[in-house]
Write a protein that holds these residues in place. Structure first.
Motif, short mmCIF file in Angstrom:
data_model
loop_
_atom_site.label_atom_id
_atom_site.label_comp_id
_atom_site.label_asym_id
_atom_site.label_seq_id
_atom_site.Cartn_x
_atom_site.Cartn_y
_atom_site.Cartn_z
N ALA A 53 0.84 -1.31 -0.05
CA ALA A 53 -0.02 -0.08 0.06
C ALA A 53 0.99 1.19 -0.01
O ALA A 53 0.39 2.40 -0.27
CB ALA A 53 -0.95 0.06 1.04
N ASN A 54 2.12 1.20 0.36
CA ASN A 54 2.89 2.20 0.60
C ASN A 54 4.20 2.27 -0.40
O ASN A 54 5.02 2.99 -0.26
CB ASN A 54 3.32 2.40 2.02
CG ASN A 54 2.45 3.00 2.98
OD1 ASN A 54 1.88 4.15 3.15
ND2 ASN A 54 2.01 1.92 3.71
N LEU A 55 4.16 1.57 -1.56
CA LEU A 55 5.26 1.54 -2.54
C LEU A 55 5.46 3.01 -3.09
O LEU A 55 6.79 3.30 -3.34
CB LEU A 55 4.80 0.74 -3.53
CG LEU A 55 4.77 -0.82 -3.44
CD1 LEU A 55 4.16 -1.41 -4.53
CD2 LEU A 55 6.11 -1.35 -3.20
N LYS A 56 4.71 3.80 -3.23
CA LYS A 56 4.80 5.52 -3.77
C LYS A 56 5.62 6.18 -2.50
O LYS A 56 6.32 7.33 -3.08
CB LYS A 56 3.46 5.79 -4.20
CG LYS A 56 2.74 5.45 -5.26
CD LYS A 56 1.66 6.20 -5.60
CE LYS A 56 0.92 5.54 -6.93
NZ LYS A 56 -0.19 6.28 -7.17
N LEU A 279 8.97 3.30 3.23
CA LEU A 279 8.19 2.12 2.97
C LEU A 279 8.06 1.20 4.27
O LEU A 279 7.34 0.60 4.68
CB LEU A 279 8.57 1.27 1.88
CG LEU A 279 7.96 0.04 1.28
CD1 LEU A 279 6.41 0.43 0.85
CD2 LEU A 279 8.49 -0.64 0.15
N VAL A 280 9.47 0.94 4.79
CA VAL A 280 9.70 0.28 6.04
C VAL A 280 8.98 0.50 7.15
O VAL A 280 8.53 0.17 8.09
CB VAL A 280 11.06 -0.10 6.24
CG1 VAL A 280 11.13 -0.91 7.53
CG2 VAL A 280 11.67 -1.14 4.84
N GLN A 281 9.18 2.17 7.36
CA GLN A 281 8.47 2.78 8.64
C GLN A 281 7.05 2.60 8.71
O GLN A 281 6.51 2.37 9.55
CB GLN A 281 8.91 4.22 8.36
CG GLN A 281 10.35 4.73 8.39
CD GLN A 281 10.39 6.09 8.68
OE1 GLN A 281 9.95 6.77 9.71
NE2 GLN A 281 11.35 6.72 7.89
N ARG A 282 6.35 2.68 7.50
CA ARG A 282 4.90 2.52 7.42
C ARG A 282 4.26 1.05 7.85
O ARG A 282 3.44 0.83 8.35
CB ARG A 282 4.28 3.28 6.24
CG ARG A 282 4.42 4.68 5.94
CD ARG A 282 4.29 5.29 4.63
NE ARG A 282 4.94 6.71 4.76
CZ ARG A 282 4.63 7.54 4.03
NH1 ARG A 282 3.75 7.27 2.79
NH2 ARG A 282 5.10 8.98 3.62
N ALA A 283 5.15 0.22 7.23
CA ALA A 283 5.01 -1.18 7.74
C ALA A 283 5.16 -1.37 8.89
O ALA A 283 4.60 -2.31 9.73
CB ALA A 283 5.90 -2.15 6.61
N SER A 284 6.24 -0.89 9.57
CA SER A 284 6.63 -1.05 11.17
C SER A 284 5.50 -0.54 11.96
O SER A 284 5.32 -0.99 12.85
CB SER A 284 7.85 -0.29 11.29
OG SER A 284 9.00 -1.04 10.53
N VAL A 285 4.97 0.74 11.40
CA VAL A 285 4.03 1.33 12.39
C VAL A 285 2.61 0.16 12.54
O VAL A 285 2.29 -0.01 13.53
CB VAL A 285 3.12 2.56 11.77
CG1 VAL A 285 2.07 3.04 12.36
CG2 VAL A 285 4.29 3.78 11.72
#
Length: 398
Positions: A53-56, A279-285
């Protein structure tokens, strides 16, 4: 070349490769590897969905301090898990997994110009501690594990003269490879020593969410708060999603604690080039905000340890650890390298000799005579490995 590189010791897996060079495992049996502590459970779907979902977000440069949403998610998790309050803006920093941070933190806090700068480590230990100390220009001192206390580190083995030169203490609780968890009175002793001598405590807590009893392991920041040290002075805790969420490839974790230390650490990191991908930050959230997948992961480990430990305890000196995903077993005859070589050759099961995970200090190697078994594979594979280990061990006593 940096002359300090010559002080580094070969990594345990490199030493094991040399010790098994030319050894041919039994080809009639499939290979089962219990030697490497790499999580094998599936990554949670919510992380995969968050990544897609956050690739952009890849089009933007990340800030080294991390996005506020990530720091706030980490702070909120600390509150839920340990009942403590931290300031997300000044007492939390995202890191690229705990390994990277444990290493770079030493480069931040060690002053190699001071005479006999010392870093104290538990023994056996995660070898990053030693490498970080040596490359920072410090010397190392080791506190051996105590079998009488479920292999907790014996800090009393460090003499007063060594504590007086100590600048950094690495603590690992739950421990690798022993699984020991430090109680509150032990934390109180270390805090008193830190106050007296001025050293910093780096608390490695990457195994904190894999435990086998109802009470979750005590964390360093939690211990400090219980003891009235709510400013977390001279204390930084390190944690990661690798074991908690089965995503070692994500390289995501955070550090929290003393705001002054984290301010200096952030300065170092802005030059070190260790900003986490957006990208990693948002997945980490998403990961830090969810506990359901953590509970399921912990239950899977509990089932494996409940099934495997009694089988092995019939032939080896081994017991359920406090936490973590390793069994720390004594081997018959006391030669851990020969035992592990024979097990690989005859039964195609890999375990890691304990002597490779420790250093000789105070006249002994506290890992000698033991092997580390990482129960990271699926249950059926771990049970098959246990049956082979039982057969092999019984063959040694016939």
């Amino acid at each position: 070349m940096n002359p300090l590189l010559a002080r580094l010791n070969p990594y345990p897996f490199e030493r094991w490769r040399e010790l098994t060079r030319g050894l041919v495992p039994n080809p009639a049996l499939r290979s089962i590897n219990l030697g490497i502590g790499e999580p094998k459970h599936p990554a949670p779907a919510l992380l995969e969905e968050a990544l897609v979902a956050n690739l952009k977000s890849l089009a933007a440069y990340p800030a080294t301090a991390g996005e506020p949403a990530l720091r706030e998610a980490c702070a909120a998790w600390l509150g839920r898990r340990y009942g403590i309050t931290v300031d997300a803006a000044s007492q939390v920093l995202p890191v690229l997994g705990s390994r990277e941070a444990l290493f770079s933190f030493a480069q931040t806090v060690i002053d190699p110009t001071r005479e006999s700068a010392t870093v104290v480590c538990p023994n056996p230990f995660y070898q990053i501690y030693e490498g970080a100390a040596l490359l920072a220009g410090a010397r190392t001192a080791f506190a051996p594990s105590d079998p009488a206390r479920n292999f907790a580190a014996d800090w009393s083995a460090i003499d007063d003269a060594t504590w007086a030169t100590t600048q950094l203490l690495y603590v690992c609780s739950p421990g690798n490879p022993t699984g020991a968890v430090m109680p509150l009175d032990e934390w109180a002793r270390l805090f008193e020593l830190s106050d007296r001598h001025g050293f910093v405590i780096a608390s490695d807590e990457c195994y904190s969410e894999i435990y086998f009893r109802d009470e979750a392991p005590l964390g360093g920041l939690e211990a400090a708060a219980k003891l009235g040290r709510s400013d977390f002075r001279n204390l930084v805790a390190f944690t990661s999603l690798s074991k908690r969420s089965n995503v070692p490839g994500l390289r995501s974790g955070f550090v929290a604690g003393d705001a002054a230390l984290l301010k200096a650490f952030l300065l170092y990191r802005t030059y070190h080039g260790s900003a986490m991908s957006p990208l990693v930050q948002r997945a980490s959230v998403a990961a830090w905000n969810d506990e359901a997948h953590v509970v399921a992961n912990r239950e899977a480990y509990r089932q494996k340890f409940a099934a495997v430990t009694p089988r092995l305890a019939g032939v080896l000196d081994v017991a359920l650890p406090d936490a973590g995903f390793y069994l720390w077993a004594a081997v018959p005859g006391g030669n851990d390298v020969a035992y592990a070589q024979g097990l690989l050759a005859q039964y195609n099961v890999t375990v890691l000799p304990g002597s490779l995970l420790a250093r000789s200090a105070q006249g002994r190697n506290p890992g000698a005579g033991r092997v580390r078994m990482a129960l990271v594979a699926p249950l059926e594979e771990c049970l098959e490995a246990a049956d082979r280990i039982v057969s092999y061990t019984e063959s040694l006593t016939r």
